[in-house]
Design an enzyme around this catalytic site. Sequence first.
Site, short mmCIF file in Angstrom:
data_model
loop_
_atom_site.label_atom_id
_atom_site.label_comp_id
_atom_site.label_asym_id
_atom_site.label_seq_id
_atom_site.Cartn_x
_atom_site.Cartn_y
_atom_site.Cartn_z
N HIS A 11 0.82 -1.21 0.00
CA HIS A 11 0.00 0.00 0.00
C HIS A 11 0.86 1.27 0.00
CE1 HIS A 11 1.10 0.82 4.16
NE2 HIS A 11 1.00 -0.49 4.35
N GLU A 85 -2.00 -7.40 7.18
CA GLU A 85 -0.64 -7.33 7.69
C GLU A 85 -0.40 -8.32 8.83
OE1 GLU A 85 2.34 -7.14 7.31
OE2 GLU A 85 2.87 -5.00 7.24
#
Length: 220
Positions: A11, A85
């Site tokens: 990201h 994550e």
Amino acid sequence: MSAFRLVLARHGETESNVGGVLDSRPPGPPLTDLGRLQAEALAEVLAEEPVVAVYASVATRARQTAAPLAARHGHTVEVLEGVHEVQCGDLEGRSDVDALRTFHEIFGSWHTGLLNSRLPGGESGQDVLDRFLPVLEELRDRHPEGTVVLVSHGAALRLVGGFVAENVPGRAAEEVLLPNTGRIVLESDTSAAGGWRCVFWTGHDDIGDDQPAGAGAAGD
């Protein structure tokens, strides 16, 4: 249409990245102004790729990063479970030296094969692989041709990329951070033990043997 290729993209920038904060719990913070520019740049870099689908983790920053690329290719972003994550547990929200040292020591141990080592109150490396790898197989089954982009997170992508790509040397996956909108590009290779071959990894000139259109332009 080209053979199946999977682009694993980190990201764009968030305020937590700027502050060096361990920030793993979704949905998490949005992109910064620079992060939004990085997302637009990623869409530009991959504009000529035959992108057939765009996916993102449940985190806000991943979905926002994927959106310009999906729009460029006429797709919508599909959100996937299991590709978020590495969960930091008791280290969540911390940026102090002790917390960062603990994270990097345990994360580094995973790359030496100690996958059952666990972050305090968080995940082990095996936990991450157990939830992430089935998603990669599902995407490969779903899209036999073309380029698929999955926007996810730096630590998780480095662990997964280093685990599945047989041609990634030693601890290279652990030694260099994947920058915001950096990419790991995999191609299906049934002759390899992990079933994948890495053809590009941002920050590693010695990994892979070719680059997708515009490789290296985003995240520099």
